[in-house]
Design a protein around this motif. Structure first.
Motif, short mmCIF file in Angstrom:
data_model
loop_
_atom_site.label_atom_id
_atom_site.label_comp_id
_atom_site.label_asym_id
_atom_site.label_seq_id
_atom_site.Cartn_x
_atom_site.Cartn_y
_atom_site.Cartn_z
N LEU A 19 -0.44 -1.20 5.33
CA LEU A 19 -1.01 -1.67 4.06
C LEU A 19 -1.75 -0.57 3.29
CD1 LEU A 19 -2.32 -5.23 5.03
CD2 LEU A 19 -0.32 -4.67 3.63
N VAL A 20 -2.30 0.41 4.02
CA VAL A 20 -3.02 1.50 3.32
C VAL A 20 -2.12 2.72 3.11
CG1 VAL A 20 -5.31 0.78 4.08
CG2 VAL A 20 -3.99 2.35 5.52
N GLY A 21 -0.81 2.54 3.31
CA GLY A 21 0.14 3.57 2.92
C GLY A 21 0.69 4.48 3.99
N MET A 22 0.42 4.19 5.27
CA MET A 22 0.95 5.03 6.34
C MET A 22 2.37 4.57 6.69
SD MET A 22 -0.61 5.78 10.18
CE MET A 22 -2.09 6.65 9.65
N PRO A 23 3.33 5.49 6.89
CA PRO A 23 4.69 5.11 7.28
C PRO A 23 4.69 4.30 8.58
CG PRO A 23 4.61 7.41 6.63
CD PRO A 23 3.20 6.95 6.69
N LEU A 24 5.71 3.44 8.76
CA LEU A 24 5.75 2.52 9.89
C LEU A 24 5.71 3.25 11.23
CD1 LEU A 24 5.99 -0.32 11.03
CD2 LEU A 24 8.48 -0.12 10.82
N PHE A 25 6.53 4.28 11.42
CA PHE A 25 6.55 5.00 12.70
C PHE A 25 5.18 5.62 12.97
CE2 PHE A 25 7.30 8.82 15.32
CZ PHE A 25 7.90 8.23 16.43
N ASP A 26 4.59 6.21 11.94
CA ASP A 26 3.26 6.79 12.08
C ASP A 26 2.24 5.70 12.41
OD1 ASP A 26 4.88 8.69 10.81
OD2 ASP A 26 3.16 9.67 9.88
N SER A 27 2.37 4.54 11.79
CA SER A 27 1.43 3.44 12.01
C SER A 27 1.46 2.95 13.45
CB SER A 27 1.75 2.27 11.07
OG SER A 27 1.63 2.65 9.72
#
Length: 488
Positions: A201-209
């Motif tokens: 939700l705050v803009g981090m890519p899914l894999f990174d999240s």
């Protein structure tokens, strides 16, 4: 315990076999990531876990009748299980990346123990499956290598209790150990999913999240970015990370009670109160003496006391920080978060108990003869046993820190940096100052692996294992000498 006997070995082999099977199964997960990102290293990712499953199956089946376990055997199993986890992870990295066993073992023990130190100068060039492996190991290690398999592979009863206690756990959410672990894993998974959603939700890519949540909720801090969380240059991401680090440093039983008490149990928890007070006081202290950005200060203070080791400024920048700031971070890394959470180091409850013990001793000396004074924490009376145990553990912890610090000094490393790095390793924090980990000599890497290992297992199980090995060699040596005398 005079020495480890044959029964101890067979019982340990039986339960270690079960855990080895479990480790092999869960470490097949990175294969899925390799398939998604079309990384042609499937075989290298599969072989070591299969080896673990095979050896584990043999040990488990061969010694099935040896299932009556005592606490000392549980501690031996726990100590060996963490080493085996590091070895299997190391074999995966050796096969996939063509690196030495020393570096691979260091990296994986750092991941499993939630320490977060790395030997890779550039993690961003690593395959996605290996990046996931490091994060995944931290997520599993946050609950405990042994603990996470008790509820899955071991039935309820004495064995589960002994293995649970062997990893320095005593809090129970439910009457049975297995049900406690089910509920803990459920909460852990819910927080993990919530963390991933918040990061996205705050803009981090899914894999990174996924990776960031794995390493933050486990208070591990190992990142898939060279600049760690600072790579995202986003206050929103920093804030989410702070929230997840604090969640990870709270006792799981307090989390469970929070559902029924609508959050009051967290606010009323003595350990949580102490953590928040330390965060506020030391954040203000650093701000007044360094005038750094408030967000960076709070982030690093929370990272230190939660033993996460995530960082915004680079290691080279932190090395230039004032001595006062570095000393504050060292103190926070030593204190750690709540017992019964995913954090490392001494734990705040032991520090509170130790200080209460000092206060009690002083009051007893000043009070009239015959007056009885009790020490209390959160309205509960603590006895001499709790005070002695906390004092003994803190003494042992600091003794190992001092020995390792002296060794680093003997190698010529700067005093404050050496102390910082030893505390960071043994406290399972992972922030590193000075020369990068990959540049230090191999013998120092094994020293730090030892620090990470004993820090995560809270020393006693490792001492039991080492004492058992020593007594066994001593006994074998005596028998050899006796045999030689008889021949003469």
């Amino acid at each position: 315990m005079k020495y480890i006997n044959k029964t101890d070995i067979l019982i340990s082999a039986h339960y270690l076999g079960i855990i080895m099977q479990g480790l092999g199964l869960v470490l097949l997960a990175p294969v899925i990531i390799a398939l998604i990102y079309h990384e042609n290293i499937y075989i290298n990712l599969i072989i070591p876990p299969l080896i673990s499953i095979l050896i584990g199956s043999i040990l488990h089946r061969k010694f099935t009748c040896y299932d009556k376990i005592r606490l000392r055997q549980g501690m031996i199993i726990s100590s060996l299980a963490w080493i085996w986890a590091g070895i299997i992870g190391a074999l995966i990295m050796m096969m996939c990346l063509d690196i030495s066993f020393t570096n691979a073992f260091f990296e994986n023990m750092s991941a499993w123990t939630g320490s977060g130190l790395t030997i890779f100068p550039d993690v961003e060039i690593l395959p996605k499956s290996i990046l996931f492996l490091r994060s995944y190991e931290q997520w599993l290690g946050g609950l405990g290598v042994v603990i996470i398999f008790i509820g899955i592979l071991i039935r309820n009863g004495t064995a589960a209790s002994r293995l649970y206690e062997s990893e320095a756990r005593d809090d129970r959410i439910k009457p049975s150990v297995v049900n406690t672990l089910y509920k803990t894993l459920e909460m852990y998974s819910i927080y993990t999913i919530a963390g991933i959603i918040m990061y996205v939700l705050v803009g981090m890519p899914l894999f990174d999240s996924i990776n960031a949540t794995f390493t933050t909720i486990s208070t591990g801090g190992m990142s898939i970015k060279n600049a760690n969380i600072g790579a995202y240059n986003s206050n929103a991401i920093y804030l989410v990370t702070i929230i997840i680090m604090i969640i990870g440093s709270i006792n799981f039983s307090v989390h469970y009670k929070a559902i029924k008490s609508k959050g009051k149990s967290i606010i009323q928890d003595v350990q949580f109160q102490a953590i928040m007070v330390l965060i506020i006081i030391f954040s203000i202290g650093i701000y007044l003496t360094s005038h750094m950005d408030p967000m960076i200060i709070v982030f690093q203070v929370v990272s230190a006391i939660s033993t996460t080791g995530a960082n915004v400024p680079s290691s080279s920048v932190m090395t230039l920080w004032p001595g006062f700031t570095l000393l504050v971070i060292i103190i926070l890394m030593l204190v750690g978060g709540s017992s019964g959470s995913t954090v490392g180091s001494i734990k705040v409850i032991r520090v509170i108990t130790f200080l209460k013990g000092i206060n009690l001793t002083t009051l007893n000396l000043l009070s009239p003869k015959g007056r009885v004074i009790n020490a209390k924490i959160g309205g509960k009376t603590i006895g001499d046993k709790e005070i002695k145990e906390s004092s003994s553990y803190i003494t042992l912890f600091m003794l190992f820190v001092a020995i390792s610090w002296l060794i680093l000094l003997a190698y010529g490393y700067p005093p404050l940096q050496s102390l910082f790095n030893v505390v960071s390793a043994q406290g399972n924090n992972g922030v590193w100052l000075g020369s990068p980990c990959y540049l230090i000599p191999s013998e120092l890497k094994y020293l730090l692996v030892g620090n990470m290992w004993i820090g995560r297992l809270e020393i006693i199980p490792v001492l039991v294992l080492l004492k058992a090995i020593y007594e066994s060699f001593k006994r074998a040596n005596k028998q050899i000498h006796k045999g030689l005398k008889q021949k003469i």
